[in-house]
Design a protein around this motif. Structure first.
Motif, short mmCIF file in Angstrom:
data_model
loop_
_atom_site.label_atom_id
_atom_site.label_comp_id
_atom_site.label_asym_id
_atom_site.label_seq_id
_atom_site.Cartn_x
_atom_site.Cartn_y
_atom_site.Cartn_z
N GLY A 238 31.25 56.29 -24.97
CA GLY A 238 30.28 55.71 -26.49
C GLY A 238 30.98 55.85 -27.75
N LYS A 239 32.64 56.52 -27.08
CA LYS A 239 34.11 55.62 -28.25
C LYS A 239 33.78 54.93 -29.38
CE LYS A 239 38.87 55.82 -28.80
NZ LYS A 239 38.79 56.78 -30.06
N GLU A 240 33.74 55.93 -31.04
CA GLU A 240 32.67 54.31 -31.63
C GLU A 240 34.74 53.94 -32.53
OE1 GLU A 240 29.53 53.18 -31.61
OE2 GLU A 240 29.35 54.51 -30.15
N PHE A 241 35.02 54.89 -32.52
CA PHE A 241 36.56 54.54 -33.64
C PHE A 241 37.88 54.00 -32.82
CE2 PHE A 241 33.88 56.63 -36.36
CZ PHE A 241 33.86 56.12 -37.84
N TRP A 242 38.02 53.16 -33.07
CA TRP A 242 39.70 52.05 -32.48
C TRP A 242 41.06 51.88 -33.07
CZ3 TRP A 242 39.86 52.83 -27.11
CH2 TRP A 242 38.66 52.40 -26.76
N ASN A 243 41.99 53.25 -32.47
CA ASN A 243 42.74 52.43 -33.91
C ASN A 243 43.33 51.14 -33.13
OD1 ASN A 243 43.51 54.62 -34.47
ND2 ASN A 243 44.71 55.87 -33.09
N ILE A 244 44.26 50.07 -33.98
CA ILE A 244 44.83 48.77 -33.96
C ILE A 244 46.04 48.34 -34.32
CG2 ILE A 244 43.97 46.06 -34.33
CD1 ILE A 244 41.82 47.93 -33.12
N SER A 245 46.16 47.46 -32.69
CA SER A 245 47.67 47.67 -33.27
C SER A 245 48.18 46.46 -33.18
CB SER A 245 49.04 48.28 -32.19
OG SER A 245 48.55 49.76 -32.64
N VAL A 246 49.70 45.53 -33.20
CA VAL A 246 49.81 44.06 -32.60
C VAL A 246 51.02 44.37 -31.19
CG1 VAL A 246 51.97 42.29 -33.63
CG2 VAL A 246 50.62 43.63 -34.92
N GLY A 247 50.60 43.24 -30.45
CA GLY A 247 51.20 43.79 -29.33
C GLY A 247 51.96 42.45 -28.52
N VAL A 248 53.47 42.81 -27.97
CA VAL A 248 53.66 41.64 -27.96
C VAL A 248 54.72 41.85 -26.05
CG1 VAL A 248 55.54 41.90 -30.02
CG2 VAL A 248 56.16 43.37 -27.96
N ARG A 249 55.14 40.91 -25.20
CA ARG A 249 55.04 41.58 -23.89
C ARG A 249 55.86 42.50 -23.66
NH1 ARG A 249 55.56 36.19 -24.60
NH2 ARG A 249 57.35 35.39 -25.64
N LYS A 250 55.31 43.09 -22.74
CA LYS A 250 56.06 44.36 -22.35
C LYS A 250 57.69 44.01 -22.47
CE LYS A 250 53.34 46.63 -20.03
NZ LYS A 250 52.67 49.27 -20.52
N LYS A 251 58.20 43.26 -22.05
CA LYS A 251 60.14 43.99 -21.87
C LYS A 251 60.48 43.08 -23.33
CE LYS A 251 60.36 38.05 -21.53
NZ LYS A 251 60.82 37.31 -20.60
N ASP A 252 59.68 42.50 -24.97
CA ASP A 252 59.97 42.53 -25.96
C ASP A 252 60.08 43.36 -26.81
OD1 ASP A 252 59.92 39.55 -25.23
OD2 ASP A 252 58.74 39.32 -26.61
#
Length: 307
Positions: A238-252
């Protein structure tokens, strides 16, 4: 018989070609070559003068093909800071999105993902949001948590199988629920739940904060938005809050470091964009992830009127 079958095959091929031509001619949603990036096919070479974003063409308030979303505006800030040309590759954010965009090398940056998404390399979180209660101001409801009596006074719109259904069930509110599909019908606008709330088809909406906050602010019917208290310590699902990040490829790794620097330098601008769009947000909780499900959070339950 054989001649008839050949005619059918020819007709199907013609329809397929026509559909491809029609899609390619659509000015707002650039088509993707389904074979690009496969073995033996031409693969895009990354242009380091670009800040190339993987985005959904019709997913407000996050992004659209007219670059009107808050993630579009944040991408503009980052691209300008880095001195790079902002460009996009569009695909509907559904099953296969990463496979057909970021991992196929058609673009290099995903503007929002959970900070603990192990499918990508992620930045430090640049904002944190949670699920919200939304109701019409003229309802005169006072909803602060799951025990609020006003939650039992009408129909509650909620996305089926979303985290909020866990505390709903625990508080015997499922009988009031009016479920919405977890994967949006693309024939409906992203605002469909708040539109139903405005029409009176439901009395309360439970939505992911950016969606509820933005469309409540846009509504011609005055709305009230309240962040739902965190429920994770009662039930991790029931987790209601989330941190939001930018994503790139694993190798980048280098690209990640570059973007992190731009995020750090422009945090004030990013927060202003969130506020301008009516996106509810609270302080980032360092190290937060579903794996650390019983960590206690200090995020307060804030209520705001959508102006």
């Amino acid at each position: 018989m054989l001649k008839h079958v050949k005619k059918q095959i020819a007709l199907i091929a013609l329809l397929a070609v026509s559909a491809n031509i029609s899609q390619a001619a659509e000015p707002d949603i650039p088509s993707l070559n389904a074979d690009e990036g496969r073995m033996g096919e031409v693969r895009r070479v990354v242009d380091e003068s670009e800040f190339k974003v993987c985005a959904d063409p019709d997913n407000m308030p996050f992004s659209n093909s007219k670059q009107e979303g808050f993630e579009d505006k944040i991408a503009e800030v980052l691209a300008k800071d880095l001195g790079r040309k902002l460009s996009y590759t569009y695909a509907y954010n559904r099953q296969g999105f990463l496979r057909n965009t970021l991992n196929a090398m058609r673009c290099d940056v995903v503007m929002s993902t959970t900070a603990d998404n192990d499918a990508m390399r992620t930045t430090k979180p640049y904002y944190r949001s949670g699920h919200v209660f939304v109701w019409r101001k003229d309802s005169n409801f006072n909803i602060t948590d799951w025990s609020s009596p006003d939650l039992r006074k009408g129909f509650i719109g909620v996305v089926d199988h979303s985290p909020a259904t866990i505390p709903m069930d625990a508080n015997n509110l499922i009988g009031n629920a009016r479920p919405y599909r977890i994967q949006r019908d693309l024939n409906l606008p992203p605002s469909f739940m708040i539109d139903d709330l405005a029409k009176g088809d439901i009395d309360i909406a439970i939505a992911w904060g950016p969606i509820g906050g933005y469309f409540a602010k846009q509504s011609k019917v005055p709305m009230v938005v309240a962040l739902i208290p965190e429920y994770e310590t009662n039930n991790a699902k029931g987790k209601e809050f989330w941190n939001i990040s930018v994503g790139v490829r694993k190798k980048d790794k280098e690209r990640m470091a570059m973007i992190q620097g731009a995020l750090d330098r422009n945090q004030d601008k990013i927060i202003k964009i969130l506020d301008d769009y009516g996106i509810p947000h609270v302080a980032v909780v360092e190290g937060d992830s579903l794996a650390k499900s019983y960590q206690k959070y200090g995020a307060s339950n804030k209520t705001q009127e959508a102006k």
